[in-house]
Design an enzyme around this catalytic site. Structure first.
Site, short mmCIF file in Angstrom:
data_model
loop_
_atom_site.label_atom_id
_atom_site.label_comp_id
_atom_site.label_asym_id
_atom_site.label_seq_id
_atom_site.Cartn_x
_atom_site.Cartn_y
_atom_site.Cartn_z
N ASP A 19 -8.89 0.39 1.03
CA ASP A 19 -8.25 1.44 0.21
C ASP A 19 -7.97 1.06 -1.25
OD1 ASP A 19 -7.91 1.95 2.87
OD2 ASP A 19 -5.74 2.19 2.78
N GLN A 35 -7.17 -2.97 -1.29
CA GLN A 35 -7.03 -3.79 -0.10
C GLN A 35 -8.19 -4.77 -0.05
OE1 GLN A 35 -4.52 -3.28 2.89
NE2 GLN A 35 -3.71 -3.20 0.82
C1 FRU Z 1 -6.22 2.88 5.65
C2 FRU Z 1 -5.32 1.74 6.10
C3 FRU Z 1 -3.88 1.92 5.65
C4 FRU Z 1 -3.35 0.52 5.62
C5 FRU Z 1 -4.55 -0.26 5.14
C6 FRU Z 1 -4.66 -1.64 5.71
O1 FRU Z 1 -7.56 2.52 5.57
O2 FRU Z 1 -5.38 1.57 7.50
O3 FRU Z 1 -3.13 2.82 6.46
O4 FRU Z 1 -2.24 0.37 4.80
O5 FRU Z 1 -5.69 0.51 5.49
O6 FRU Z 1 -5.70 -2.33 5.10
#
Ligand code: FRU
Length: 460
Positions: A19, A35
């Site tokens: 994300d 992420q």
């Molecule tokens: C969405 C998600 C979020 C979480 C993140 C973890 O893709 O699952 O809900 O914070 O990715 O990487």
């Protein structure tokens, strides 16, 4: 090393990306966090990767802003958002903690920075309230312009195992008060709403959620994760009152998830999404895994009002990438003479803009990986993408009620983003072309004006 490294998208040089996080313009610079995991696996102790740019096109890589190194985020600095207040950058994120017994804990945490490079963690500011499971994450903060109060939405799973969005309010960004659930339980919110976002476009509010649900396909149970948006209005009790009830998909391609919006200093509502997602095997089958990296973000898009909701259009800054322009003006007919036009390209980094008039049908082939077949009578596009994993063409039907007048295409080595009628519909996908593919071909029966640009590199 393959030829699939993207030229003008934000992507990791190594490791796994998901994300977009903390999108913000701070002291003139656009900051994008994301992420990131140093290993090629979907789940794990995520860090916040960090890039910044002064023009949304040329990105500079920074050190990771946050690593999972505290008791409250030891198994991941999960997704969240950013806000600027009095020259300070505030990052809100979810601290993910796995317990010894295999359980999960979640903390909504705060970090701040005054220079946009060094971040100080302040620990949890919100603990899990009653009524939810530990699937409670992805804080998104905004300031309500009239009351000047801060609001936060958090993606949630209720104790009844249904998706919802929890609402919080604050006067100072440090102390937050729980306001309740925003979504009424009489409709399907799946089993979890990830990455909620409340966005205002031309004075209309929309709730965006990435909805996770169980579905059955071909006799097997699977997870379906799709971002939707809903027009409505937040009420004084915090409930989000839906207007038409009809959910709308933000994007109809195969690789689009967890979008996040932010308002830039010019007041534009911009958004990025993760250009990835899907089942783990599908993700891991992507050829870039062999090169040690996986996934990317979409190009930046501006959210603007459309007759029946909002549309997404590529930000104008992307025009800086355009190299020499080729233009076409052709009348394609079925009857005889000219029924197709081909454009030879010397790279897989292209922008194409097509305008149609009097179209009865047309077919567009993008290199050897994507096909669109439009039929005006049914106002439908059959979209096909060559799947690298199965070797088959994946297929989707996009309905465009007003017919297709414009098609805008961005190709970047192993991705294609389609914007139909200025982004009233979009479709985002990864595609792994053969390196020798060099033709874009349009055939059919229509009057067409087209422009094709080779694009230059966006990375610094
Ligand atoms: C969405 C998600 C979020 C979480 C993140 C973890 O893709 O699952 O809900 O914070 O990715 O990487």
């Amino acid at each position: 090393m393959s030829n699939y490294k993207l030229d003008y998208h934000i992507a990791p040089t190594s490791g796994f990306m998901n994300d977009p996080n903390g999108l913000v313009q701070f002291k003139g610079k656009y900051h994008v966090f994301y992420q990131w995991l140093d290993r090629l696996q979907a789940q794990g102790p995520k860090s916040w990767g960090h890039v910044a740019s002064s023009d949304l096109v040329h990105w500079e890589s920074y050190e990771c802003a946050m690593h999972p190194d505290q008791w409250y985020d030891k198994d991941g600095c999960y997704s969240g958002s950013a806000i600027v207040h009095e020259d300070t950058l505030y990052l809100f994120y979810t601290g993910n903690v796995r317990t010894e017994s295999g359980g999960r804990e979640t903390y909504q945490c705060l970090a701040t920075s005054t220079d946009g490079e060094q971040f100080t963690k302040h620990g949890p500011i919100i603990h899990l309230p009653e009524g939810y499971t530990a699937h409670f994450r992805d804080p998104k903060v905004w300031k309500e312009p009239v009351s000047q109060q801060w609001w936060m939405v958090i993606g949630a799973q209720t104790q009844e195992l249904t998706g919802n969005v929890a609402l919080y309010r604050s006067e100072d960004l440090w102390n937050w008060t729980y306001q309740g659930n925003m979504l009424s339980s009489d409709r399907n919110w799946g089993y979890m709403c990830e990455c909620p976002d409340l966005v205002t476009v031309a004075e209309q509010q929309y709730m965006i959620v990435s909805r996770q649900e169980k579905i059955e396909r071909d006799g097997r149970q699977m997870d379906q994760c799709i971002p939707y948006y809903f027009a409505g209005q937040m009420q004084s009790d915090g409930q989000f009152h839906l207007y038409s009830g009809q959910e709308q998909q933000l994007d109809e391609g195969w690789d689009y998830y967890a979008p996040q919006s932010f308002v830039d200093e010019q007041g534009r509502v911009l958004s990025f999404a993760w250009m990835g997602g899907g089942e783990i095997d599908y993700q891991m089958s992507q050829p870039t895994v062999e090169d040690g990296w996986l996934h990317a973000l979409t190009i930046p898009r501006e959210l603007v009002a459309a007759p029946n909701g909002m549309k997404q259009r590529p930000v104008v800054e992307l025009q800086q990438l355009r190299q020499q322009e080729r233009s076409y003006e052709v009348v394609l007919t079925d009857e005889h003479e000219v029924s197709e036009v081909t454009c030879a390209v010397s790279s897989h980094v292209q922008e194409i803009l097509l305008e149609f008039d009097d179209a009865r049908h047309w077919e567009l082939l993008l290199l050897d990986g994507v096909q669109l077949h439009y039929v005006d009578e049914s106002k439908s596009i059959v979209l096909k993408r060559l799947n690298w994993w199965t070797g088959e063409w994946d297929e989707r039907v996009l309905i465009v009620p007003e017919g297709v007048q414009r098609l805008h295409v961005f190709i970047d080595r192993s991705s294609v983003e389609l914007f139909i009628n200025d982004g009233e519909k979009t479709a985002t996908m990864r595609v792994f072309f053969k390196t020798t593919a060099d033709t874009i071909r349009l055939s059919g029966c229509a009057n067409v004006k087209g422009k094709v640009w080779e694009l230059s590199k966006g990375e610094l």
